[in-house]
Design an enzyme around this catalytic site. Structure first.
Site, mmCIF file in Angstrom:
data_model
loop_
_atom_site.group_PDB
_atom_site.id
_atom_site.type_symbol
_atom_site.label_atom_id
_atom_site.label_comp_id
_atom_site.label_asym_id
_atom_site.label_seq_id
_atom_site.Cartn_x
_atom_site.Cartn_y
_atom_site.Cartn_z
ATOM 1 N N ASP A 37 0.816 -1.213 0.000
ATOM 2 C CA ASP A 37 0.000 0.000 0.000
ATOM 3 C C ASP A 37 0.851 1.264 0.000
ATOM 4 O O ASP A 37 2.079 1.231 0.173
ATOM 5 C CB ASP A 37 -0.930 0.015 1.221
ATOM 6 C CG ASP A 37 -2.163 -0.843 1.029
ATOM 7 O OD1 ASP A 37 -2.450 -1.221 -0.119
ATOM 8 O OD2 ASP A 37 -2.835 -1.135 2.035
ATOM 9 N N LYS A 59 -3.429 3.598 -2.763
ATOM 10 C CA LYS A 59 -4.570 4.463 -3.057
ATOM 11 C C LYS A 59 -4.307 5.800 -2.389
ATOM 12 O O LYS A 59 -4.390 5.923 -1.173
ATOM 13 C CB LYS A 59 -5.863 3.874 -2.501
ATOM 14 C CG LYS A 59 -6.180 2.480 -3.018
ATOM 15 C CD LYS A 59 -7.456 1.965 -2.347
ATOM 16 C CE LYS A 59 -7.772 0.563 -2.776
ATOM 17 N NZ LYS A 59 -8.991 0.058 -2.121
ATOM 18 N N MET A 172 -8.550 8.597 10.069
ATOM 19 C CA MET A 172 -8.850 9.252 8.790
ATOM 20 C C MET A 172 -9.847 10.401 8.971
ATOM 21 O O MET A 172 -10.736 10.609 8.156
ATOM 22 C CB MET A 172 -9.388 8.228 7.778
ATOM 23 C CG MET A 172 -8.398 7.116 7.471
ATOM 24 S SD MET A 172 -9.096 5.745 6.512
ATOM 25 C CE MET A 172 -10.094 4.920 7.772
#
Length: 256
Positions: A37, A59, A172
């Site tokens: 990732d 991503k 997040m």
């Protein structure tokens, strides 16, 4: 030689490469392919054999994104062509990491799966700031909530968490700090201690400590970058520099 298709989902931990588990390092040493990732420290790839394929499937905003469907297909493709695939994911693969979806898809294609849990940032990052999720007399439980749902909205659980006495840890949520703080303010908790930690456990780590009312301004003033997490609760008072930060917060409020 025919390879046996196999997937190992490995949690890489919160950022510091030394926080990878021994079992995670062992899985990497046995990898034929590593799918990793965006937030993975590149030094972790050194655990894998030199001849192993290292494939970036990160991503990140503003860059090409490998969709979840594409990642699922790559796992199956490489497992069938190369054998052992290690899917290296930040934190713990099952905590807002979609690891279970990847494991289920691989199993549906006849691929065996192992799971190596990782140290989740939700606990490790506040802990490295010497702020515990729970402590007698401060908090009897803690919530871990995503700051943004897949639709881009705030989780409905945040409003419920804001009314509790638990420590609330928001992953997040940095970009939505003002909206999240507003939920706590509506619950009458403007003065509740709060903390933001950016790039936790890494050399680039930054943090801000204040209250629900002041934290969004502190984040903006210090330009804390993502990724980051937010902590709301009385346990933030246990930070070694709480008094110093409280003074800084008051000064910032006066200037606002």
């Amino acid at each position: 030689m025919k390879h046996q298709p196999h997937l190992t989902l490995v949690g890489a931990g919160p950022g510091d490469p030394d926080l990878l588990t021994l079992k995670g390092a062992k899985a990497l040493r046995q990898a034929n392919v590593v799918l990793y990732d965006a937030l993975i420290d590149p030094r972790l790839l050194h655990h894998a054999p030199p001849q192993a394929l290292k494939v970036y499937v990160g991503k990140r905003a503003g860059q090409h994104r490998a969709t979840q469907g594409e990642i699922n297909q790559l796992i199956v493709q490489y497992a069938k062509s190369h054998g052992h695939v290690v899917r290296l994911k930040g934190g713990d693969p099952f905590v807002f990491g979609r690891g279970q979806e990847e494991a289920a898809f691989a199993r549906s294609k006849g691929i065996t799966v192992d799971i190596v849990p990782g140290i989740s940032s939700c606990i490790a990052v506040p802990e490295l700031q010497q702020v515990p999720p729970t402590r007698r007399g401060y908090s009897e439980s803690f919530w871990v909530i995503t700051g943004t749902t897949r639709e881009g909205e705030l989780s409905a659980d945040l409003a419920l968490a804001a009314k509790s006495t638990a420590t609330v840890i928001v992953l997040m949520g940095m970009k939505k700090a003002e909206q999240i703080a507003a939920l706590f303010e509506r619950a009458g908790k403007s003065a509740l201690p709060a903390m933001a930690i950016s790039k936790g456990s890494t050399l680039a780590e930054q943090r801000a400590i204040g209250t629900v009312a002041t934290l969004p301004k502190l984040i903006e003033a210090r330009q804390l970058p993502c990724p980051g997490l937010l902590v709301f609760g009385e346990v933030v008072r246990l930070h070694p520099e709480w008094d110093y930060e409280a003074i800084s917060t008051a000064q910032l409020k006066e200037r606002a």
